[in-house]
Design an enzyme around this catalytic site. Sequence first.
Site, PDB file in Angstrom:
ATOM      1  N   ARG A  62       0.792  -1.245   0.000  1.00  0.00           N
ATOM      2  CA  ARG A  62       0.000   0.000   0.000  1.00  0.00           C
ATOM      3  C   ARG A  62       0.818   1.285   0.000  1.00  0.00           C
ATOM      4  O   ARG A  62       0.249   2.361  -0.121  1.00  0.00           O
ATOM      5  CB  ARG A  62      -0.973   0.042   1.185  1.00  0.00           C
ATOM      6  CG  ARG A  62      -1.972  -1.099   1.234  1.00  0.00           C
ATOM      7  CD  ARG A  62      -2.877  -1.122   0.029  1.00  0.00           C
ATOM      8  NE  ARG A  62      -3.994  -2.070   0.198  1.00  0.00           N
ATOM      9  CZ  ARG A  62      -4.523  -2.754  -0.791  1.00  0.00           C
ATOM     10  NH1 ARG A  62      -4.055  -2.620  -2.028  1.00  0.00           N
ATOM     11  NH2 ARG A  62      -5.525  -3.578  -0.576  1.00  0.00           N
ATOM     12  N   ASP A 305      -1.891 -12.748  -1.292  1.00  0.00           N
ATOM     13  CA  ASP A 305      -2.761 -11.641  -1.711  1.00  0.00           C
ATOM     14  C   ASP A 305      -3.173 -10.798  -0.499  1.00  0.00           C
ATOM     15  O   ASP A 305      -4.313 -10.332  -0.407  1.00  0.00           O
ATOM     16  CB  ASP A 305      -3.983 -12.130  -2.488  1.00  0.00           C
ATOM     17  CG  ASP A 305      -4.685 -11.004  -3.260  1.00  0.00           C
ATOM     18  OD1 ASP A 305      -4.156  -9.867  -3.286  1.00  0.00           O
ATOM     19  OD2 ASP A 305      -5.763 -11.257  -3.826  1.00  0.00           O
ATOM     20  N   HIS A 309      -6.962  -3.106   4.314  1.00  0.00           N
ATOM     21  CA  HIS A 309      -7.832  -1.952   4.099  1.00  0.00           C
ATOM     22  C   HIS A 309      -8.163  -1.316   5.445  1.00  0.00           C
ATOM     23  O   HIS A 309      -8.383  -2.039   6.419  1.00  0.00           O
ATOM     24  CB  HIS A 309      -9.147  -2.373   3.426  1.00  0.00           C
ATOM     25  CG  HIS A 309      -9.002  -2.795   2.010  1.00  0.00           C
ATOM     26  ND1 HIS A 309      -8.705  -1.910   0.982  1.00  0.00           N
ATOM     27  CD2 HIS A 309      -9.104  -4.014   1.424  1.00  0.00           C
ATOM     28  CE1 HIS A 309      -8.636  -2.574  -0.163  1.00  0.00           C
ATOM     29  NE2 HIS A 309      -8.864  -3.850   0.070  1.00  0.00           N
TER      30      HIS A 309
HETATM   31 ZN    ZN Z   1      -5.553  -9.777  -7.911  1.00  0.00          ZN
END
Ligand code: ZN
Length: 430
Positions: A62, A305, A309
């Site tokens: 991020r 993955d 958030h």
């Molecule tokens: Zn993806």
Amino acid sequence: MTAPDWVIRGARPLGGQPADISIRDGVIAAIGQGVTAPGVQVLEAAGLVALPGLVDLHTHLREPGREDAETVETGTMAAALGGFTAVHAMANTDPVADTAGVTEQIWRLGRQAGHCDVQPVGAVTVGLAGSRLAELGAMAESAAQVRVFSDDGRCVSDAVLMRRALEYVKAFGGVIAQHAQEPRLTEGAQMNEGVASGRLGLTGWPAVAEEAIISRDCLLAAHVGSALHICHVSTAGSVEIIRWAKSKGWQVTAEVTPHHLLLTDDLVASYDPVYKVNPPLRTAADVAALRQALADGTIDCVATDHAPHPVEDKETEWAVAAHGMTGLETALRVVQEAMVETGLLDWAGVADRMSARPAAIGRLPGHGQPLAVGSPANLVLYDPEPREAVDPATHASRSRNSPFAGLVLPGRVTATFLRGRPTVLDGKPA
Ligand SMILES: [Zn+2]
């Protein structure tokens, strides 16, 4: 002979017989009876499984741009606590990692943090916009030496661009990692298309949207003679296509996430957006096929993955909530639950699928080496015995969107070593 820096006493390499692992100058100096001397640090590791340091092909750190969700510092600490010694940082940052400058910035931030190696992934197209190729060559030649390129988060849906990208990276031994999602077939899609989506009245995300892109890209990779990696495979049909492509000898590799190995679309009935993810959670039949494919090598490796958030983007209505789940700090525990406890993989198999294979696919020669004399001392010590509920409040990640919260899972990462230096000791940052 000079004394070692560390002796890890009584650990079980790949779950086998106990041995002492001696580390000197960042490499494994001996495996067997460890010799102690004044100044040697001893780690008592009786009963712990020793694995080579884990490698993640698919992490969203991020930074730059969304430091409220994660930073390189917090994300790599989370990685180390999960047993990882290297992560590939996905390119969908702000600005996008589509130039030599941005990829070098991320690479440097990783070196400064020092908790694990950060290998930037470069974008395939400028701004992830899918209209023209990014400067793949400049990124490859940069200090970051980018070898893996992906528009992850979005699919490279234009077949001509995908072909050009595969042709381009062939020259320097790179690989295109595809997020396989046919965009027209998934407009407005909210969850897996099937019985559960019909019952819940949510727009379905059909398996064919993934499988159509994987089929096309396997054919393109074969046509060009280049290397394709398929991100987060989620359906039984995708597995069949990859099995066929591999049987042809084509350069196709694939990953599966921990959450797709354990969770199903039934969970969406709670309308809790913590279960909203791209690609979506699928059916129990898909989970069974993915586990079998990881066991038999059709799917090469596990990749997290990890998609942190902030609360405001996740704890909201299902329809507007962000896609994604955290995963670095729970990956090995989930893999133990889904693959080891079920007898599908032994610890040598886990080392292959979470260290050796991802390091090879990610072109990281300093990682994924066997636990052997002369290898870089990248390793994780793991206690498979305890069973505890996952508590995201204890995680180093800046975000809390773990779909495993409250779930009782086996295992605990006790220590992680990066080139002979502990990044984690006693389950805490060293
Ligand atoms: Zn993806």
